[in-house]
Design an enzyme around this catalytic site. Structure first.
Site, PDB file in Angstrom:
ATOM      1  N   SER A 224      63.663  56.332  12.539  1.00 51.33           N
ATOM      2  CA  SER A 224      64.989  56.339  13.139  1.00 51.33           C
ATOM      3  C   SER A 224      65.191  54.954  13.746  1.00 51.33           C
ATOM      4  O   SER A 224      64.406  54.538  14.602  1.00 51.33           O
ATOM      5  CB  SER A 224      65.037  57.408  14.233  1.00 51.33           C
ATOM      6  OG  SER A 224      66.238  57.325  14.962  1.00 51.33           O
TER       7      SER A 224
ATOM      8  N   LYS B  19      66.715  56.323   8.750  1.00 55.58           N
ATOM      9  CA  LYS B  19      67.857  56.924   9.452  1.00 55.58           C
ATOM     10  C   LYS B  19      68.393  55.876  10.410  1.00 55.58           C
ATOM     11  O   LYS B  19      67.616  55.249  11.128  1.00 55.58           O
ATOM     12  CB  LYS B  19      67.377  58.172  10.196  1.00 55.58           C
ATOM     13  CG  LYS B  19      68.228  58.614  11.388  1.00 55.58           C
ATOM     14  CD  LYS B  19      67.700  59.927  11.960  1.00 55.58           C
ATOM     15  CE  LYS B  19      67.826  59.975  13.472  1.00 55.58           C
ATOM     16  NZ  LYS B  19      67.218  61.197  14.040  1.00 55.58           N
TER      17      LYS B  19
ATOM     18  N   LYS C 207      71.299  54.982  13.463  1.00 58.96           N
ATOM     19  CA  LYS C 207      72.206  55.561  14.447  1.00 58.96           C
ATOM     20  C   LYS C 207      73.604  55.013  14.181  1.00 58.96           C
ATOM     21  O   LYS C 207      73.758  53.821  13.867  1.00 58.96           O
ATOM     22  CB  LYS C 207      71.761  55.166  15.857  1.00 58.96           C
ATOM     23  CG  LYS C 207      70.420  55.765  16.254  1.00 58.96           C
ATOM     24  CD  LYS C 207      70.528  57.252  16.481  1.00 58.96           C
ATOM     25  CE  LYS C 207      69.230  57.833  17.007  1.00 58.96           C
ATOM     26  NZ  LYS C 207      69.356  59.272  17.291  1.00 58.96           N
TER      27      LYS C 207
ATOM     28  N   ASP D 118      72.678  59.301  12.089  1.00 61.85           N
ATOM     29  CA  ASP D 118      72.670  60.217  13.238  1.00 61.85           C
ATOM     30  C   ASP D 118      73.706  59.738  14.244  1.00 61.85           C
ATOM     31  O   ASP D 118      73.633  58.614  14.743  1.00 61.85           O
ATOM     32  CB  ASP D 118      71.264  60.209  13.879  1.00 61.85           C
ATOM     33  CG  ASP D 118      71.127  61.224  15.016  1.00 61.85           C
ATOM     34  OD1 ASP D 118      72.114  61.903  15.350  1.00 61.85           O
ATOM     35  OD2 ASP D 118      70.005  61.324  15.575  1.00 61.85           O
TER      36      ASP D 118
ATOM     37  N   GLU E 176      73.642  63.513  10.820  1.00 61.44           N
ATOM     38  CA  GLU E 176      73.081  64.344  11.889  1.00 61.44           C
ATOM     39  C   GLU E 176      74.044  64.410  13.075  1.00 61.44           C
ATOM     40  O   GLU E 176      74.549  63.381  13.520  1.00 61.44           O
ATOM     41  CB  GLU E 176      71.737  63.706  12.298  1.00 61.44           C
ATOM     42  CG  GLU E 176      70.856  64.543  13.194  1.00 61.44           C
ATOM     43  CD  GLU E 176      69.519  63.831  13.481  1.00 61.44           C
ATOM     44  OE1 GLU E 176      69.072  62.988  12.672  1.00 61.44           O
ATOM     45  OE2 GLU E 176      68.935  64.117  14.544  1.00 61.44           O
TER      46      GLU E 176
ATOM     47  N   ASP F  54      71.026  68.807  15.281  1.00 67.80           N
ATOM     48  CA  ASP F  54      69.926  68.465  16.194  1.00 67.80           C
ATOM     49  C   ASP F  54      70.265  69.115  17.541  1.00 67.80           C
ATOM     50  O   ASP F  54      69.857  70.251  17.814  1.00 67.80           O
ATOM     51  CB  ASP F  54      69.806  66.929  16.264  1.00 67.80           C
ATOM     52  CG  ASP F  54      68.824  66.412  17.318  1.00 67.80           C
ATOM     53  OD1 ASP F  54      68.310  67.212  18.118  1.00 67.80           O
ATOM     54  OD2 ASP F  54      68.565  65.190  17.374  1.00 67.80           O
TER      55      ASP F  54
ATOM     56  N   LYS G  42      63.117  69.936  17.025  1.00 68.18           N
ATOM     57  CA  LYS G  42      62.391  69.195  18.067  1.00 68.18           C
ATOM     58  C   LYS G  42      61.789  70.249  18.973  1.00 68.18           C
ATOM     59  O   LYS G  42      62.523  71.055  19.566  1.00 68.18           O
ATOM     60  CB  LYS G  42      63.347  68.316  18.878  1.00 68.18           C
ATOM     61  CG  LYS G  42      63.825  67.077  18.151  1.00 68.18           C
ATOM     62  CD  LYS G  42      64.753  66.260  19.013  1.00 68.18           C
ATOM     63  CE  LYS G  42      65.241  65.044  18.243  1.00 68.18           C
ATOM     64  NZ  LYS G  42      66.410  64.417  18.902  1.00 68.18           N
TER      65      LYS G  42
ATOM     66  N   GLY H 118      62.186  63.301  16.649  1.00 71.01           N
ATOM     67  CA  GLY H 118      61.373  62.599  17.646  1.00 71.01           C
ATOM     68  C   GLY H 118      62.204  62.282  18.871  1.00 71.01           C
ATOM     69  O   GLY H 118      63.440  62.290  18.817  1.00 71.01           O
TER      70      GLY H 118
HETATM   71  O1  OSB Z   1      68.837  62.153  18.160  1.00 71.08           O
HETATM   72  O2  OSB Z   1      66.982  62.073  17.135  1.00 71.08           O
HETATM   73  C1  OSB Z   1      67.680  61.766  18.109  1.00 71.08           C
HETATM   74  C2  OSB Z   1      65.690  59.401  20.360  1.00 71.08           C
HETATM   75  C3  OSB Z   1      66.087  59.828  21.596  1.00 71.08           C
HETATM   76  C4  OSB Z   1      67.017  60.828  21.698  1.00 71.08           C
HETATM   77  C5  OSB Z   1      67.544  61.420  20.549  1.00 71.08           C
HETATM   78  C6  OSB Z   1      67.126  61.015  19.294  1.00 71.08           C
HETATM   79  C7  OSB Z   1      66.212  59.961  19.206  1.00 71.08           C
HETATM   80  C8  OSB Z   1      65.766  59.406  17.945  1.00 71.08           C
HETATM   81  C9  OSB Z   1      64.446  58.698  17.957  1.00 71.08           C
HETATM   82  O3  OSB Z   1      66.425  59.403  16.922  1.00 71.08           O
HETATM   83  C10 OSB Z   1      63.418  59.322  17.115  1.00 71.08           C
HETATM   84  C11 OSB Z   1      62.074  58.686  17.386  1.00 71.08           C
HETATM   85  O4  OSB Z   1      61.800  57.671  16.764  1.00 71.08           O
HETATM   86  O5  OSB Z   1      61.307  59.214  18.226  1.00 71.08           O
HETATM   87 MG    MG Z   2      69.286  63.307  16.432  1.00 70.33          MG
END
Ligand code: OSB
Ligand code: MG
Length: 369
Positions: free
Chosen positions: A135, A161, A163, A188, A213, A238, A262, A290
């Site tokens: 991510s 992925k 953001k 995402d 996402e 999510d 998660k 994550g």
């Molecule tokens: O939406 O998946 C998410 C990190 C913090 C809060 C929300 C998210 C995320 C990530 C990071 O996308 C995923 C990672 O590398 O741990």
């Molecule tokens: Mg997410």
């Protein structure tokens, strides 16, 4: 298994690189760790709540208080047959799932050690390796993002992925796709859009994304179902999926075609397994999300990812992407094929570096019956 004492601590760890989502930028993590002392064995858990109540209403100081005032007293001095029985003891407390998960998961870890088996086997996992994606947060420029993607692809990661948010989406996806037409790519939004933006979201269809996402509100399922009917791209939920019941509703209403599990968001391994099973029976693939975890939460994510229906690459990636030095040994490593090998050792298969944790600790409290 008797729960004799619980130690809570806060550690602070700077990230190797800042992480930015549609709700903000993080440079350094404050992380609540929990140790459950049970019949001479220590089980470790990590609370995945963020520094602020932005991803969800929980944040690290609320989780600390919830654990010390409500959750720990519900289990301290008690004997439980299995970590599976833990969730029922918390049922009086509404929400606060990340706090619950930190404690429940520590008990799963203790149970795995006590019964001398790998945590992943205790959870019912079957895989001997798991598939990894990354991510990548919002960067200061698109060029910086492209450089990062290049590095992660070269490292072997199987899914990228990125953001997105209004102003950092179509323009960015266009640049990525014009350089890499065929990579497995997701985005995402962390709830950055509303239903007024259906036309705009429909324009994401041109990028052949594996999924988008959480485009809409964090607590919504109904309008995601409406949106999914308008998009060719699969929606993955999510934030909205906080329980097995929500997962069942999302699947039944067609609000998503993929679910990100998660373990912290849903309140622990017991609920995560339920969601996995519901999705498996409905042919909805899942993957492990994550939350910028330290090695303890990361090791738990790895164990969970060995369950059969985790068929898509997760956001579980190498320790070195986050930390100069992780708090487990060995640190999490990803092969050039983008896989993490699963250990056959009892417990998580990773040793907790207690000396390092002691040095990183800024606050500590031990609770007893
Ligand atoms: O939406 O998946 C998410 C990190 C913090 C809060 C929300 C998210 C995320 C990530 C990071 O996308 C995923 C990672 O590398 O741990
Ligand atoms: Mg997410």
């Amino acid at each position: 298994m008797k729960i004799e004492a619980i130690t809570l601590r806060e550690i602070q760890m700077p990230l190797v690189h800042f992480f930015e989502t549609s709700f903000g930028r993080t440079y350094s993590r404050r992380i609540v760790l929990l140790t459950a002392h049970c019949d001479g064995v220590d089980g470790w858990g990590e609370c995945v709540a963020g520094e602020d109540p932005f991803y969800s209403s929980e944040w690290i100081d609320s989780s600390w208080l919830t654990i010390s005032r409500y959750l720990a007293p519900a289990v301290l001095g008690r004997s439980i047959e299995s970590a599976r029985d833990c969730a029922a003891l918390f049922s009086k407390v509404r929400g606060h799932r990340m706090a619950k998960a930190a404690l429940e998961n520590a008990l799963w870890d203790a149970e795995a050690k006590q019964t001398n088996q790998p945590l992943w086997k205790l959870l019912g996992g079957t895989r001997t390796e798991i598939s990894c994606g990354v991510s990548i947060g919002i960067q200061d420029s698109v060029e910086q993002l492209l450089d990062k993607i290049q590095i992660e692809l070269a490292a072997g990661y199987r899914r990228i992925k990125v953001k997105v948010k209004p102003g950092w989406d179509v323009n960015v996806l266009e640049k990525i796709r014009s350089r890499w037409a065929d990579i497995t790519l997701s985005c995402d939004a962390n709830s950055a859009y509303t239903l007024d933006q259906v036309e705009h979201l429909r324009s994401f269809d041109q990028f052949n994304l594996l999924m988008i996402e959480q485009p809409l509100w964090d607590d919504d399922i109904f309008y995601h179902a409406r949106l999914q009917k308008e998009l060719r791209t699969a929606i993955c939920l999510d934030e909205s999926i906080v329980s097995a019941r929500k997962a069942a509703i999302a699947v039944e209403t067609g609000a998503c075609r993929i679910i990100n599990i998660k373990v912290g968001r849903v309140g622990g391994f017991t609920e995560a397994k339920k969601i996995h099973d519901i999705c498996q029976s409905q042919k909805i693939p899942v993957w492990c999300g994550g939350m910028l975890e330290s090695g303890i939460g990361r090791a738990h994510n790895i164990a969970l990812s060995t369950l059969e229906n985790f068929t898509l690459p997760g956001d579980v990636s190498a320790s070195k992407r986050y930390w100069k030095e992780d708090i487990i040994d060995p640190e999490v490593r990803v092969s050039p094929q983008g896989m993490i090998a699963i250990s056959g050792q009892p417990g998580t298969g990773y040793r907790v570096k207690e000396d390092l944790i002691e040095k990183l600790t800024v606050k500590k409290e031990t609770l007893r019956a």
